[in-house]
Design a protein around this motif. Sequence first.
Motif, mmCIF file in Angstrom:
data_model
loop_
_atom_site.group_PDB
_atom_site.id
_atom_site.type_symbol
_atom_site.label_atom_id
_atom_site.label_comp_id
_atom_site.label_asym_id
_atom_site.label_seq_id
_atom_site.Cartn_x
_atom_site.Cartn_y
_atom_site.Cartn_z
ATOM 1 N N GLY A 65 32.730 47.289 41.168
ATOM 2 C CA GLY A 65 33.920 47.860 40.074
ATOM 3 C C GLY A 65 35.236 48.186 40.786
ATOM 4 N N LEU A 66 35.378 48.232 42.038
ATOM 5 C CA LEU A 66 36.278 48.589 42.637
ATOM 6 C C LEU A 66 37.262 47.141 43.020
ATOM 7 C CD1 LEU A 66 35.299 50.877 45.403
ATOM 8 C CD2 LEU A 66 36.460 51.421 43.190
ATOM 9 N N VAL A 67 38.770 47.280 42.996
ATOM 10 C CA VAL A 67 39.452 46.375 43.484
ATOM 11 C C VAL A 67 40.000 46.063 44.719
ATOM 12 C CG1 VAL A 67 41.835 45.119 42.663
ATOM 13 C CG2 VAL A 67 40.252 46.191 40.947
ATOM 14 N N GLY A 68 40.046 44.788 45.330
ATOM 15 C CA GLY A 68 40.399 44.756 46.877
ATOM 16 C C GLY A 68 39.712 43.896 47.535
ATOM 17 N N GLY A 69 39.542 43.949 49.053
ATOM 18 C CA GLY A 69 39.515 42.984 49.824
ATOM 19 C C GLY A 69 37.986 43.014 50.213
ATOM 20 N N SER A 70 37.663 41.995 51.556
ATOM 21 C CA SER A 70 36.343 42.104 51.904
ATOM 22 C C SER A 70 36.279 42.942 53.236
ATOM 23 C CB SER A 70 36.303 40.564 52.593
ATOM 24 O OG SER A 70 36.521 39.349 51.714
ATOM 25 N N TYR A 118 37.031 34.957 46.898
ATOM 26 C CA TYR A 118 36.288 35.825 46.159
ATOM 27 C C TYR A 118 34.669 35.927 46.137
ATOM 28 C CZ TYR A 118 40.806 36.235 43.730
ATOM 29 O OH TYR A 118 42.045 36.320 43.558
ATOM 30 N N ARG A 119 34.067 34.636 46.560
ATOM 31 C CA ARG A 119 32.668 34.833 46.735
ATOM 32 C C ARG A 119 32.168 35.661 48.063
ATOM 33 N NH1 ARG A 119 29.339 31.313 49.754
ATOM 34 N NH2 ARG A 119 26.904 31.286 48.784
ATOM 35 N N VAL A 179 51.399 39.717 63.673
ATOM 36 C CA VAL A 179 52.069 40.560 62.522
ATOM 37 C C VAL A 179 51.910 39.660 61.137
ATOM 38 C CG1 VAL A 179 54.199 41.415 61.214
ATOM 39 C CG2 VAL A 179 53.727 41.731 63.789
ATOM 40 N N THR A 180 51.329 40.108 60.310
ATOM 41 C CA THR A 180 51.061 39.395 58.951
ATOM 42 C C THR A 180 51.478 40.035 57.634
ATOM 43 O OG1 THR A 180 49.008 38.496 60.076
ATOM 44 C CG2 THR A 180 49.272 38.306 57.673
ATOM 45 N N HIS A 181 51.948 39.477 56.752
ATOM 46 C CA HIS A 181 52.490 40.311 55.505
ATOM 47 C C HIS A 181 51.165 39.968 54.405
ATOM 48 C CE1 HIS A 181 54.237 40.241 51.246
ATOM 49 N NE2 HIS A 181 54.812 41.081 51.655
ATOM 50 N N LEU A 182 50.799 41.023 53.891
ATOM 51 C CA LEU A 182 49.378 40.961 53.136
ATOM 52 C C LEU A 182 49.507 41.602 51.638
ATOM 53 C CD1 LEU A 182 46.072 40.736 52.762
ATOM 54 C CD2 LEU A 182 46.215 42.966 53.617
ATOM 55 N N LEU A 183 49.209 40.737 50.818
ATOM 56 C CA LEU A 183 49.155 41.013 49.375
ATOM 57 C C LEU A 183 47.800 41.223 48.977
ATOM 58 C CD1 LEU A 183 51.784 38.906 47.632
ATOM 59 C CD2 LEU A 183 52.161 41.279 48.248
ATOM 60 N N VAL A 184 47.207 42.589 48.743
ATOM 61 C CA VAL A 184 45.822 42.567 48.726
ATOM 62 C C VAL A 184 45.221 42.285 47.436
ATOM 63 C CG1 VAL A 184 43.855 44.455 48.825
ATOM 64 C CG2 VAL A 184 45.975 44.847 50.156
ATOM 65 N N TYR A 185 44.000 41.533 47.277
ATOM 66 C CA TYR A 185 43.524 40.830 46.212
ATOM 67 C C TYR A 185 43.414 41.924 45.185
ATOM 68 C CZ TYR A 185 41.897 36.954 49.082
ATOM 69 O OH TYR A 185 41.783 35.683 49.666
ATOM 70 N N ASP A 186 43.650 41.369 44.076
ATOM 71 C CA ASP A 186 43.799 42.341 42.559
ATOM 72 C C ASP A 186 42.599 41.893 41.837
ATOM 73 O OD1 ASP A 186 44.578 40.046 42.043
ATOM 74 O OD2 ASP A 186 46.551 40.783 41.231
ATOM 75 N N THR A 187 41.563 41.523 42.405
ATOM 76 C CA THR A 187 40.410 41.104 41.467
ATOM 77 C C THR A 187 39.308 42.136 41.554
ATOM 78 O OG1 THR A 187 39.527 39.885 42.916
ATOM 79 C CG2 THR A 187 40.902 38.902 41.170
ATOM 80 N N LEU A 188 38.214 42.294 40.624
ATOM 81 C CA LEU A 188 37.092 43.239 40.663
ATOM 82 C C LEU A 188 36.157 42.722 41.719
ATOM 83 C CD1 LEU A 188 36.551 44.869 37.069
ATOM 84 C CD2 LEU A 188 37.235 46.032 39.073
ATOM 85 N N ALA A 189 35.545 43.602 42.500
ATOM 86 C CA ALA A 189 34.642 43.246 43.186
ATOM 87 C C ALA A 189 33.317 43.806 42.692
ATOM 88 C CB ALA A 189 34.543 44.050 44.683
ATOM 89 N N PRO A 190 32.074 43.338 43.006
ATOM 90 C CA PRO A 190 30.754 43.666 42.259
ATOM 91 C C PRO A 190 30.370 45.248 42.123
ATOM 92 C CG PRO A 190 30.265 42.288 43.885
ATOM 93 C CD PRO A 190 31.682 42.389 43.933
#
Length: 251
Positions: free
Chosen positions: A29-34, A142-143, A16-27
């Motif tokens: 134009g969408l915001v989120g994770g990998s 982010y990279r 079980v993990t508490h996740l705050l999803v990344y809030d920066t733009l990906a290439p």
Amino acid sequence: MTDNSAIPPFPAAIGVTHLLVYDTLAPDGLVGGSPHVHFLCSEMYIVIGGHGAVQTLSAAGFCETPLEPGQIVWFTPGTIHRLINHGSLEILVVMQNAGLPEAGDFVLTFPESILSDEQAYADAASLSPRGHVYASGERAAYRRRDLAVQGFVELQQRYEAEGLPALDRFYKQAVRLIQPKLDAWHAVWERGPLAVTQQTGQHLTDLARGDSSFLRQGSVYTLPAPASPRRLGMCGTLGVYLPEGAQKVER
């Protein structure tokens, strides 16, 4: 606090993990994770705040499932998935086979040129030689997210053009990357999920004999909210619930 060896795993040996999803733009134009895929672990999202979506790619094709508070979504191994954050997306992530995700049960959807080179993949994924899954800093996190999104977009385009052969080629490359880890994964599985299942089998045998002595071991355990610092995971910052931090409730 109790002796760590006396603390049981979570029910059914889940993680079980508490996740705050990344809030920066990906290439793209969408915001989120990998975007990434698991080989042995089903994954479940319990949405507790914010709004977003999970994009998935599998043999069934591409799909985007909205995520709203109170919603539960899960998917099985082989489903490539990517979290999209439309605003303050907060999730409790429940993982099958606790210990295996932490041992590296995933491959990120990097471009094929990186997937085909084991060292290039390890470098891009910010993995240590021991295969630790957490990024060392925001720039590294982010990279690798951006590279995974680039590869995911390319894979989706190849799937639309070629169908299943494109997906099978990705799976083949991904399996080659994780094969050196399989012995270690097997040991984690034996000590954790398999041992828990075998214990249930033993309890069934005991009950059939009328032996209820194991019931005397029933206890209550608690875990506090995850403490800082949070870890940089694939999809966001992670607050990890560690069973070894559990407290037994004394009567």
